[in-house]
Write an enzyme that holds these catalytic residues in place. Structure first.
Site, PDB file in Angstrom:
ATOM      1  N   ASN A 282       0.834  -1.203   0.000  1.00  0.00           N
ATOM      2  CA  ASN A 282       0.000   0.000   0.000  1.00  0.00           C
ATOM      3  C   ASN A 282       0.871   1.256   0.000  1.00  0.00           C
ATOM      4  O   ASN A 282       2.008   1.232   0.464  1.00  0.00           O
ATOM      5  CB  ASN A 282      -0.902  -0.002   1.236  1.00  0.00           C
ATOM      6  CG  ASN A 282      -2.096  -0.923   1.028  1.00  0.00           C
ATOM      7  OD1 ASN A 282      -2.771  -0.847  -0.003  1.00  0.00           O
ATOM      8  ND2 ASN A 282      -2.354  -1.801   1.974  1.00  0.00           N
ATOM      9  N   HIS A 283       0.296   2.305  -0.517  1.00  0.00           N
ATOM     10  CA  HIS A 283       0.957   3.610  -0.489  1.00  0.00           C
ATOM     11  C   HIS A 283       0.390   4.421   0.682  1.00  0.00           C
ATOM     12  O   HIS A 283      -0.710   4.128   1.158  1.00  0.00           O
ATOM     13  CB  HIS A 283       0.737   4.331  -1.818  1.00  0.00           C
ATOM     14  CG  HIS A 283       1.574   3.783  -2.933  1.00  0.00           C
ATOM     15  ND1 HIS A 283       2.213   4.563  -3.865  1.00  0.00           N
ATOM     16  CD2 HIS A 283       1.903   2.495  -3.242  1.00  0.00           C
ATOM     17  CE1 HIS A 283       2.893   3.803  -4.699  1.00  0.00           C
ATOM     18  NE2 HIS A 283       2.711   2.535  -4.353  1.00  0.00           N
TER      19      HIS A 283
END
Ligand SMILES: CC(C)(COP(=O)(O)OP(=O)(O)OC[C@H]1O[C@@H](n2cnc3c(N)ncnc32)[C@H](O)[C@@H]1OP(=O)(O)O)[C@@H](O)C(=O)NCCC(=O)NCCS
Length: 219
Positions: free
Chosen positions: A86-87
């Site tokens: 995930n960012h």
């Protein structure tokens, strides 16, 4: 019409370079900061990063495994992705430049907070799991012993032992074996047997179904 036989298979099962006990890694693949067990195989264009892949497990091709614990005898089809990261959604930018800053020549350091945050979400795959073509197993998810993930599935929640899941998001299709057989197979834990024991049982792996096998070996 002309009969054609063109090209070499670039995998250890059919290709020119046979498997050995040493991990088999295709020259186009990348394995970094990871540990591979005996008789493992990594097909073409795969990436294995920050992960453990235990004995006999394999990736067919174009598969990516990041920050994962992959048990013994796990079958990973092509185009599977395990633990797509995930960012940082809480920040003003999602973009790499703020944490992979060195490679963008935008700061003298990278942001360890993001890599530490990602490390907390290790994906765990149990022994004798089969992950179908193109499936994605999300960060921090555990896929239980003997489970099957259907092709194209997006697995967002833990998968129970010996169940079959598919779809997006992945949902239970059915159990792979009944509860009695599941418990017996887990007691037998054939995946922890010696190579000699496994070889000796190959005729039974071939001719008995799981319930019959469980009955015979659950002593
Ligand atoms: C998941 C799988 C193992 C299920 O096999 P099965 O138990 O024989 O399932 P069925 O074909 O009887 O299908 C049962 C239901 O699940 C659905 N289903 C099956 N596979 C699905 C999948 N991959 N995604 C979404 N739904 C799926 C079927 O449409 C059916 O739905 P319905 O009950 O509403 O009609 C199989 O479909 C699969 O995806 N195999 C992976 C193949 C693969 O990727 N191989 C790569 C080479 S290693």
């Amino acid at each position: 019409m002309k009969e054609i036989n063109f090209g070499e298979f670039a995998d250890p099962w059919r290709g020119p370079k046979p498997m050995t006990e040493e991990p088999w890694i295709h020259e186009t693949s990348i394995v970094k900061n990871s540990r591979l067990g005996v008789w493992t195989a990594i097909g073409q264009r795969c990436e294995v990063l920050d992960s453990d892949l235990m004995d006999y497990s394999y990736l067919v091709k174009d598969a990516e495994v990041f920050n994962a614990e992959v048990g013994k005898f796990v079958n990973i089809a092509s185009h599977v992705r395990i633990n797509p990261t995930n960012h940082p959604m809480w920040r003003a930018t999602l973009h790499h430049f703020a944490y992979r800053s060195i490679s963008h020549f935008m700061a003298d350091d990278d942001d360890a907070e993001i890599s530490n945050w990602r490390k907390q979400y290790r994906t765990v795959i149990g022994p004798d799991v089969w992950i179908g073509h193109g499936a994605i197993v999300m960060p921090g998810v555990a896929v239980g012993t003997g489970a099957i993930v259907g092709s194209g599935a997006i697995v967002t929640k833990d998968v129970a032992d010996y169940t079959i899941v598919a779809g997006n998001p992945a949902k239970l299709i059915r159990r792979r074996v009944d509860e009695e057989t599941e418990n017996a197979l887990k007691r037998i834990a054939w995946w922890d047997w010696s190579r000699e024991q496994i070889i000796a049982a190959i005729p039974d792996f071939r001719k008995l179904d799981s319930a019959e096998f469980a009955k015979k070996y659950d002593r």
